[in-house]
Design an enzyme around this catalytic site. Structure first.
Site, PDB file in Angstrom:
ATOM      1  N   HIS A 104      -3.696   5.985   3.664  1.00 44.12           N
ATOM      2  CA  HIS A 104      -4.410   4.803   3.190  1.00 44.12           C
ATOM      3  C   HIS A 104      -3.764   3.515   3.685  1.00 44.12           C
ATOM      4  CE1 HIS A 104      -5.813   1.860   0.123  1.00 44.12           C
ATOM      5  NE2 HIS A 104      -6.896   2.608   0.091  1.00 44.12           N
ATOM      6  N   SER A 146     -11.250  -0.868  -0.976  1.00 40.02           N
ATOM      7  CA  SER A 146      -9.953  -0.821  -0.299  1.00 40.02           C
ATOM      8  C   SER A 146     -10.089  -1.098   1.182  1.00 40.02           C
ATOM      9  CB  SER A 146      -9.297   0.550  -0.497  1.00 40.02           C
ATOM     10  OG  SER A 146      -8.750   0.681  -1.768  1.00 40.02           O
ATOM     11  N   ASP A 158       0.857  -1.189   0.000  1.00 43.85           N
ATOM     12  CA  ASP A 158       0.000   0.000   0.000  1.00 43.85           C
ATOM     13  C   ASP A 158       0.894   1.239   0.000  1.00 43.85           C
ATOM     14  OD1 ASP A 158      -2.295   1.811   0.714  1.00 43.85           O
ATOM     15  OD2 ASP A 158      -3.302  -0.096   0.999  1.00 43.85           O
TER      16      ASP A 158
END
Length: 784
Positions: free
Chosen positions: A208, A525, A150
């Site tokens: 994220h 996600s 990520d």
């Protein structure tokens, strides 16, 4: 999922151009532009895993143009690979690429793309509790290593403390690659792969990666909330699992070559689970390098969890369709952060907001328009008023503009495609997001009233009051285009308004800084790391199980009813079909004890690839095996998969499946069939008797239907014992045309065919505005 997320997701349909630079070398092709390419080659003669990287790189150089191969000053390779694929990433001119492609040992040359990027209550919602259940049985994932690829991680976050953790297992071969990163018994490894700069720390510059890592395996953190809402104890799905972090995306984009390098390292390091909240448009598997690298991971026994994509609700919008990976869609949970909207005529609507500073008494309600279209970017005369804006771009952006214009509050109006899905975004002023049906009433009130007014009343967090799970509108749908005979997505899990860790970003005061350590995001996600953590629970309970066995356990124990014991609904509150939910919603407690599994090995996957009509070379690209299709070939329906899909035009199907007993040694299962009346179905034998563990039994499924009367149908059959129910979801009949053309979305038999328009339109300028304003509340996917 805020509209910034939606905005990014919609852009992923388009392939973006690779980064280009000007060559400064002196080879035959200088003064030309160069691009980055990934060159996939056949293994060298007499290859051994013990071959040194120096020898391997020397052999790789033999594929380059002569001056590049012999130059001591030109840095030839960005990356070299030998685990996911044999090959390398390199900058080449167009002529250089043509030179490389002419070599007989080259299987494929991919252009490297520069791409944009794709909790407190969810454990309890999924039945994960400290007092017992699957956490107790599975040891909360202890000893399992989850590799998260990520944007990196905030390694100082309290979610990654190692209190109560054991040392990583002996098989772990990774490390912290940077002296600037602090590892511990929870966070056991961290590497950065951004354009080959491996020495940099995997610092999360987006948020994220921190969010997804903590969702999968974050430790217990008391009093976690977003601006005081959603308050509770935060924990990942596998809170005792170890985390290995591979930064393959920067704040705004990812390179395929970096992702491949991260996967290469994760396999070499010895991870058990690979979690990747990324994906691109459907394409044949031999053109999908993530599918190819995931095949290598599967061969090593590594479970790969991937996002289905955020391009719903249109049909055939899936990413990551390979049967050897788990493709994860998104659903809601039963928590709402209530922001009530009360209109001047007395109508009351329940919206959502994670930021709930103070109630707004009745104020004038305005709906800014330019040429009859709602426009909320150049506002005038809105001071002290509540502004109603269409939710067509990021809530962060709209909120900032409305606040700067002096407005007191904001009502975000849900769009038609979003249906009943609502989002609890953090914002900068009092706001309420209302769903599309409520938004329609508010618009009508504004247009019909001479003096429209509204108030916003914040009602805190409620649990259990809403119907859940419901499929999120953005969750991508099947049928699969790469392999229509494989039902995708595989599963759905929590992906709306998920609260999880967020990097410390500072703030105006201590309270602001504290609240910002958790954030609320939505997207596939978010659902993907939920399934990664649950896969770790299954792996921890059954360390000898194959990738296919873990996947089967998750799929065959999924449920298809909501918390009101009614069929799971889609965003329009219609019964959701299995092109939306796959096998259903994940059930962790059942997945660790499925009774029977459908296992599949590498050889059968290869036979399946050959059955797709791929050439020997195309199969070799994926499976690294020459002349693979001289052996057996099987159809998609013959793959020993936990679901069955077939074209409606076939009229009939007879297929075998093999189950393995992983429950009680002495057990008996009887079949129960649930099919629509227009489909005749039988299973033979109707009873399976087992006398030992790991015993296998094969049965035959027969289906027939009238092709002149049946265009689509969905059903199931179950193997039922005294303790277990093993569901094979759903022998789906698909209209042939709708496998090839978007716009055909199937529900269960009898509810009709529903087409949704594609709403992905001209959002590039708004994306640029989003970047300029520096919003950080992004859901990040990638497009290959």
């Amino acid at each position: 999922m805020d509209m910034h997320t939606l905005l990014l997701s919609f852009l992923f349909v388009s392939v973006l151009h690779a980064h280009t630079t000007i060559s400064t070398g002196t080879e035959n092709f200088d003064a030309s532009t160069v691009d980055t390419y990934i060159v996939h080659v056949r293994p060298p003669p007499n290859f051994s895993v013990d071959m040194s990287s120096i020898k391997l790189e020397k052999w790789y150089r033999s594929f380059l143009p002569p001056r590049m191969a012999s130059s001591n000053t030109h840095q030839a390779f960005i990356y070299t690979y030998k685990t996911t694929i044999f090959g390398f990433a390199v900058d080449l001119t167009e002529a250089g690429k043509e030179y490389v492609m002419k070599n007989d040992g080259v299987l494929k040359v991919y252009k490297d793309n520069l791409l944009p990027l794709l909790t407190t209550h969810t454990p309890d919602f999924l039945g994960l509790r400290l007092s017992g259940g699957s956490w107790k049985k599975a040891g909360m994932g202890e000893g399992v290593i989850i590799g998260v690829l990520d944007t990196g991680i905030d390694f100082t976050h309290t979610s990654f403390d190692d209190d109560g953790m054991q040392e990583p297992p002996a098989k772990w071969r990774g490390s912290c690659k940077s002296s600037l990163m602090k590892c511990n018994k929870k966070l056991i490894g961290g590497s950065s792969f951004i354009r080959g700069h491996k020495s940099a720390p995997p610092t999360d510059d987006s948020g994220h990666g921190t969010h997804t890592a903590s969702t999968a395996a974050g430790g217990f953190v008391d009093s976690a909330s977003v601006f005081g809402n959603g308050n509770g104890t935060a924990a990942g799905m596998a809170p005792r699992a170890h985390l290995a972090i591979y930064k393959v995306c920067s704040e705004k984009n990812c390179r395929v070559s970096d992702i491949l390098a991260g996967m290469e390292a994760a396999i070499a390091d010895g991870v058990d689970i690979m979690s990747m909240s990324l994906g691109g448009p459907a394409r044949p598997f031999y053109n999908d390098i993530i599918a190819t690298a995931s095949f290598s991971a599967m061969r090593k026994g590594i479970f790969v969890s991937l996002a289905a994509g955020n391009s719903g609700p249109s049909s055939s919008t899936l990413s990551n369709e390979a049967p050897w990976v788990l493709t994860v869609g998104a659903s809601t949970i039963d928590r709402q952060m209530e922001a009530l909207v009360k209109l001047g005529d007395g109508h009351l609507f329940v919206g959502e907001s994670a930021y709930q500073p103070h109630n707004l008494d009745p104020l004038q309600l305005v709906y800014p328009q330019v040429s009859g279209v709602n426009y909320c970017f150049l506002l005038k005369d809105v001071a002290g008023k509540i502004v109603a804006c269409e939710h067509t771009t990021s809530a962060d952006i709209i909120g900032g503009v409305v606040k700067n214009a002096g407005a007191s509050g904001l009502i975000l109006l849900g769009q038609e495609d979003s249906g009943h899905t609502t989002f609890a975004d953090p914002n900068v002023l009092p706001v309420s997001y209302v769903d599309f049906p409520d938004a329609a009433v508010i618009r009508q009130y504004i247009n019909s009233s001479n003096n429209p007014t509204a108030s916003i009343i914040f009602n805190g967090t409620s649990l259990g009051k809403t119907q859940a799970p419901v499929v999120a509108f953005f969750s991508s749908r099947g049928p699969s285009t790469a392999s229509p005979g494989i039902l995708k997505p595989d599963i759905i899990g929590p992906g709306v308004n998920v609260i999880a860790a967020w990097p410390f970003t500072g703030g105006q005061d201590a309270n602001d800084a504290k609240h910002k350590t958790f954030n609320c995001l939505s997207g596939t996600s978010m659902s993907t790391p939920h399934l990664s953590g649950i896969a770790a629970l299954v792996k921890g309970t059954h360390p000898d199980w194959s990738v296919a066995a873990i996947k089967s356990a998750i799929m065959t124990t999924a449920y298809v009813v909501d918390n009101q014991k009614k069929p799971i609904l889609d965003e329009r509150f219609n019964t959701a079909g299995h092109f939306a939910i796959g096998a259903g919603h994940v059930s962790p407690s059942e997945a660790i004890d499925p009774g029977l599994i459908y296992d599949t090995n590498e050889a059968q996957y290869i036979s399946y690839l050959c059955g797709l009509g791929y050439t020997d070379v195309q199969v070799e690209i994926i499976a690294n095996q020459k002349d693979a299709c001289k052996g057996s070939k099987i159809t998609e329906a013959e793959l020993n998969y936990p679901s069955v899909a077939v074209r409606a035009s076939a009229g009939k199907l007879v297929v075998n499946r093999t189950v393995t007993n992983v429950g009680e040694a002495n057990s008996s299962y009887t079949v129960e069939i649930d099919m629509p009346r227009e489909v005749k179905a039988s299973v033979s034998p109707t009873k399976l008797e087992f006398t030992k563990m790991k015993e296998k039994k094969t049965f035959s499924l027969s289906l027939s239907w009238d092709i002149s009367k049946t265009n689509h149908a969905e059903g199931s059959f179950k193997w039922v014992s005294e303790k277990h129910v093993v569901v094979t979801e759903k022998p789906g009949l698909q209209n042939k045309e709708c496998n090839r053309v978007r716009g055909c979305f199937f529900h269960r038999a009898g509810s009709g065919v529903h087409g949704y328009k594609d709403s992905k339109v001209q959002l590039q300028d708004k994306l640029q505005l989003s970047r300029i304003l520096g919003t950080v509340n992004e859901n990040i996917d990638i497009n290959l």
